[in-house]
Design a protein around this motif. Structure first.
Motif, PDB file in Angstrom:
ATOM      1  N   VAL A 116      58.421 -50.922  -1.548  1.00 54.74           N
ATOM      2  CA  VAL A 116      59.903 -51.145  -1.708  1.00 54.74           C
ATOM      3  C   VAL A 116      60.366 -51.736  -0.477  1.00 54.74           C
ATOM      4  CG1 VAL A 116      62.141 -50.053  -2.269  1.00 54.74           C
ATOM      5  CG2 VAL A 116      60.034 -49.487  -3.400  1.00 54.74           C
ATOM      6  N   ALA A 117      60.234 -51.254   0.512  1.00 53.71           N
ATOM      7  CA  ALA A 117      61.076 -51.689   1.936  1.00 53.71           C
ATOM      8  C   ALA A 117      60.420 -53.059   2.192  1.00 53.71           C
ATOM      9  CB  ALA A 117      60.585 -50.660   2.974  1.00 53.71           C
ATOM     10  N   ALA A 118      59.232 -53.272   1.970  1.00 49.43           N
ATOM     11  CA  ALA A 118      58.463 -54.639   2.125  1.00 49.43           C
ATOM     12  C   ALA A 118      59.250 -55.654   1.350  1.00 49.43           C
ATOM     13  CB  ALA A 118      57.126 -54.578   2.122  1.00 49.43           C
ATOM     14  N   PHE A 119      59.573 -55.497   0.102  1.00 48.15           N
ATOM     15  CA  PHE A 119      59.954 -56.414  -0.920  1.00 48.15           C
ATOM     16  C   PHE A 119      61.562 -56.693  -0.415  1.00 48.15           C
ATOM     17  CE2 PHE A 119      61.951 -57.513  -5.100  1.00 48.15           C
ATOM     18  CZ  PHE A 119      61.034 -58.434  -5.490  1.00 48.15           C
ATOM     19  N   GLY A 120      62.101 -55.441  -0.141  1.00 53.00           N
ATOM     20  CA  GLY A 120      63.766 -55.660   0.279  1.00 53.00           C
ATOM     21  C   GLY A 120      63.516 -56.711   1.491  1.00 53.00           C
ATOM     22  N   ALA A 121      62.797 -56.413   2.636  1.00 56.88           N
ATOM     23  CA  ALA A 121      62.936 -57.403   3.635  1.00 56.88           C
ATOM     24  C   ALA A 121      62.450 -58.863   3.051  1.00 56.88           C
ATOM     25  CB  ALA A 121      61.968 -56.839   4.526  1.00 56.88           C
ATOM     26  N   GLY A 122      61.517 -58.840   2.313  1.00 59.48           N
ATOM     27  CA  GLY A 122      60.827 -59.984   1.782  1.00 59.48           C
ATOM     28  C   GLY A 122      61.993 -60.735   0.947  1.00 59.48           C
ATOM     29  N   ASN A 165      52.131 -62.662   9.774  1.00 57.65           N
ATOM     30  CA  ASN A 165      51.755 -61.460  10.366  1.00 57.65           C
ATOM     31  C   ASN A 165      53.035 -60.730  11.514  1.00 57.65           C
ATOM     32  OD1 ASN A 165      49.655 -60.773   8.837  1.00 57.65           O
ATOM     33  ND2 ASN A 165      48.301 -61.646  10.263  1.00 57.65           N
ATOM     34  N   THR A 166      53.310 -61.971  12.163  1.00 55.92           N
ATOM     35  CA  THR A 166      54.208 -61.495  13.237  1.00 55.92           C
ATOM     36  C   THR A 166      55.498 -61.167  12.878  1.00 55.92           C
ATOM     37  OG1 THR A 166      53.009 -63.320  14.588  1.00 55.92           O
ATOM     38  CG2 THR A 166      55.275 -62.584  15.331  1.00 55.92           C
ATOM     39  N   ILE A 167      55.969 -62.178  11.898  1.00 48.51           N
ATOM     40  CA  ILE A 167      57.344 -61.751  11.124  1.00 48.51           C
ATOM     41  C   ILE A 167      57.274 -60.327  10.500  1.00 48.51           C
ATOM     42  CG2 ILE A 167      58.792 -62.411   9.343  1.00 48.51           C
ATOM     43  CD1 ILE A 167      57.915 -65.514   9.831  1.00 48.51           C
ATOM     44  N   ALA A 168      56.377 -60.118   9.797  1.00 50.41           N
ATOM     45  CA  ALA A 168      56.246 -58.756   9.425  1.00 50.41           C
ATOM     46  C   ALA A 168      56.238 -57.661  10.104  1.00 50.41           C
ATOM     47  CB  ALA A 168      54.929 -58.778   8.425  1.00 50.41           C
ATOM     48  N   GLN A 169      55.716 -57.789  11.404  1.00 47.62           N
ATOM     49  CA  GLN A 169      55.923 -56.797  12.711  1.00 47.62           C
ATOM     50  C   GLN A 169      57.148 -56.613  12.905  1.00 47.62           C
ATOM     51  OE1 GLN A 169      52.864 -57.717  15.188  1.00 47.62           O
ATOM     52  NE2 GLN A 169      51.019 -57.640  13.623  1.00 47.62           N
ATOM     53  N   TRP A 170      58.090 -57.408  13.008  1.00 50.80           N
ATOM     54  CA  TRP A 170      59.428 -57.448  13.464  1.00 50.80           C
ATOM     55  C   TRP A 170      60.360 -56.527  12.698  1.00 50.80           C
ATOM     56  CZ3 TRP A 170      60.690 -63.602  13.498  1.00 50.80           C
ATOM     57  CH2 TRP A 170      60.302 -63.997  14.604  1.00 50.80           C
ATOM     58  N   PHE A 171      59.917 -56.135  11.342  1.00 54.12           N
ATOM     59  CA  PHE A 171      60.834 -55.373  10.622  1.00 54.12           C
ATOM     60  C   PHE A 171      60.351 -53.932  10.439  1.00 54.12           C
ATOM     61  CE2 PHE A 171      61.682 -59.812   9.146  1.00 54.12           C
ATOM     62  CZ  PHE A 171      63.184 -59.650   8.902  1.00 54.12           C
ATOM     63  N   SER A 172      58.914 -53.707  10.823  1.00 56.89           N
ATOM     64  CA  SER A 172      58.656 -52.331  10.502  1.00 56.89           C
ATOM     65  C   SER A 172      57.488 -52.012  11.568  1.00 56.89           C
ATOM     66  CB  SER A 172      58.194 -51.926   9.103  1.00 56.89           C
ATOM     67  OG  SER A 172      57.760 -50.670   8.896  1.00 56.89           O
ATOM     68  N   ILE A 221      54.009 -53.470   6.790  1.00 57.27           N
ATOM     69  CA  ILE A 221      53.513 -54.470   7.504  1.00 57.27           C
ATOM     70  C   ILE A 221      52.652 -55.148   6.373  1.00 57.27           C
ATOM     71  CG2 ILE A 221      52.161 -55.679   9.147  1.00 57.27           C
ATOM     72  CD1 ILE A 221      53.325 -53.456  11.275  1.00 57.27           C
ATOM     73  N   ASP A 222      51.594 -54.511   6.156  1.00 63.08           N
ATOM     74  CA  ASP A 222      50.747 -55.038   5.069  1.00 63.08           C
ATOM     75  C   ASP A 222      51.402 -55.776   4.016  1.00 63.08           C
ATOM     76  OD1 ASP A 222      47.941 -55.556   4.149  1.00 63.08           O
ATOM     77  OD2 ASP A 222      48.480 -54.038   2.602  1.00 63.08           O
TER      78      ASP A 222
END
Length: 463
Positions: free
Chosen positions: A274-280, A341-348, A354-355
């Motif tokens: 859910v957190a990943a989808f919101g950031a996405g 991968n780099t962008i994902a690590q900025w958010f969490s 991250i995955d």
């Protein structure tokens, strides 16, 4: 006829570029601010990030209403301006703002009373619900400012001026960016308000932007004036607004509704997703920022040319935009893919978040070219006064294709299977929309003109 910005005569590519560039700067600042907002909130933990992710579909419902009324306002104003009917344009904008205020006030009242049951239904857990409540109480109070601001800015764009709305929204984003860390973390003399601080920063930024937008409409453009409450005039103008606004708003509401359903699916499978989808979702708006800027330019361009009877020029502008969007978004996918991968690590720092977010970034932007075609074509259909066709396209995309495929994907492949369904849907619809756009015929001439009785009634109503 006044053609200060060249919409009716200058080379199409140059006009769209000159109009889109300030839009791009403004929208990029807004969405960049939204991402920074998400970044600051993510520092409070996964629960806070998930809570804000739950609020995103509801926030977009209000924005969708603004987009719907704004689309109708821009379409009608640009045609009236293109035909030289300035007096009618003033009364139309006043009546559009009046309708906007009434509708949003009602929705805010209902929304405040329904916070807990609504987000419980969406799948918010006991940890997220109090955070959502704290955030949305303030957000609902600021919603009328946002919606009136968005409609007012569409009125400015209808004149061919895309620079002023871009500056307004950029200033709002900068104010929000400055206030976010101060109020969220309690820096200096400011109290630590955490998620409530983010909502207050948003409220202040919208208040400033709304004030500036109103000043430009009333004193610089002189396109908005106080009118008497004439029932005949208001009824006629609201009817014209409704013809475009109802299906346009409903079309834009379909996206947050579909996102809400997807969030509910994800919430029952994996809270980190859910957190990943919101950031996405926020990243998606940034990756499509050039298309959003071009879409905002196309509405007054197509509208003014249709109002002036230049049907071929209107369609040529639309087709040029569609081809550019497909090429641009396809090329943009290359750097997006390699930085996922780099962008994902900025958010969490949560490995599960991250995955999921990294997978989102690697897969969904592959079909942003076709998605851009859908967005542009649907917008142009509103300018052509064919809003129901635009609505049907979105209904088919979301409810006949995306959600069923997402459910199948979740069943067969979990979270990643669900996410794969989204670009598959956008690719299918992008191809279909390009074919329909190439076959689009000239609009019915009855939709392009306003009779003298309407012009006289609006002129008599001005204070």
């Amino acid at each position: 006829m006044n053609d200060k910005h060249g919409l009716l005569s200058a080379p199409i590519g140059r006009v769209l570029f000159n109009m889109s560039l300030p839009n791009l700067i403004g929208i990029l600042t807004i969405y960049g601010g939204s991402l920074i907002d998400t970044f600051f909130i993510s520092q409070l933990g996964t629960d806070a990030l998930a809570a804000v992710s739950f609020t995103f579909p509801v926030a977009i419902v209000f924005a969708s209403i603004a987009i719907g009324i704004g689309a109708a306002t821009s379409t009608n104003l640009s045609r009236l301006i293109g035909a030289g009917n300035t007096t009618k344009a003033k009364s139309f904008l006043f009546d559009a703002m009046l309708l906007t205020f009434i509708l949003i006030s009602i929705l805010v009242s209902v929304g405040i009373m329904a916070i807990d049951p609504l987000f419980t239904l969406m799948g918010a857990n006991e940890k997220s619900l109090p955070l959502i409540h704290d955030y949305m109480l303030i957000w609902f109070c600021s919603a009328p400012l946002l919606v009136l601001l968005m409609v007012g800015n569409q009125g400015i764009r209808a004149t061919g001026d895309t620079r002023s709305p871009a500056i307004i929204m950029a200033v709002a984003a900068i104010i929000n960016l400055i206030l976010d860390p101060l109020l969220i973390f309690g820096i200096g003399p400011f109290p630590r308000l955490e998620i409530q601080g983010a909502a207050i920063a948003t409220l202040v930024s919208w208040l400033v932007a709304f004030t500036v937008s109103g000043y430009i409409l009333i004193y610089k453009k002189r396109i908005l004036e106080l009118m008497t409450l004439c029932r005949v005039r208001i009824t006629a103008n609201w009817k014209k607004l409704g013809h475009i606004a109802r299906p346009a708003a409903l079309m834009n509401m379909m996206n947050p509704i579909a996102n809400g359903v997807i969030l509910a699916m994800l919430a029952r499978a994996d809270q980190a997703a859910v957190a990943a989808f919101g950031a996405g979702i926020r990243l998606e708006t940034l990756f499509l920022v050039v298309i959003m800027a071009m879409t905002s330019s196309l509405m007054p361009f197509v509208g003014q040319n249709l109002g002036a009877g230049q049907h071929k020029r209107a369609k040529d502008g639309m087709m040029l935009a569609l081809r550019f969007a497909l090429v641009f978004q396809t090329l943009l996918y290359i750097p997006i893919y390699f930085s996922g991968n780099t962008i994902a690590q900025w958010f969490s720092s949560d490995p599960a978040v991250i995955d999921s977010l990294s997978f989102y970034i690697h897969v969904l932007p592959a079909a942003y070219g076709p998605l851009a075609i859908v967005i542009i074509f649907a917008t142009c259909l509103n300018a052509y006064h064919r809003p129901m066709k635009s609505l049907v396209i979105n209904l088919v995309r979301l409810f006949a294709l995306m959600l069923p495929l997402a459910a199948v994907g979740l069943y067969l492949g979990g979270v990643k299977g669900l996410l794969i369904a989204l670009p598959v849907t956008n690719t299918i619809m992008g191809i279909a929309c390009y074919i329909m756009a190439s076959k689009l015929t000239e609009p019915d001439s009855a939709h392009l003109h306003y009779n003298n009785d309407e012009l006289n009634s609006s002129a008599d109503s001005t204070l």
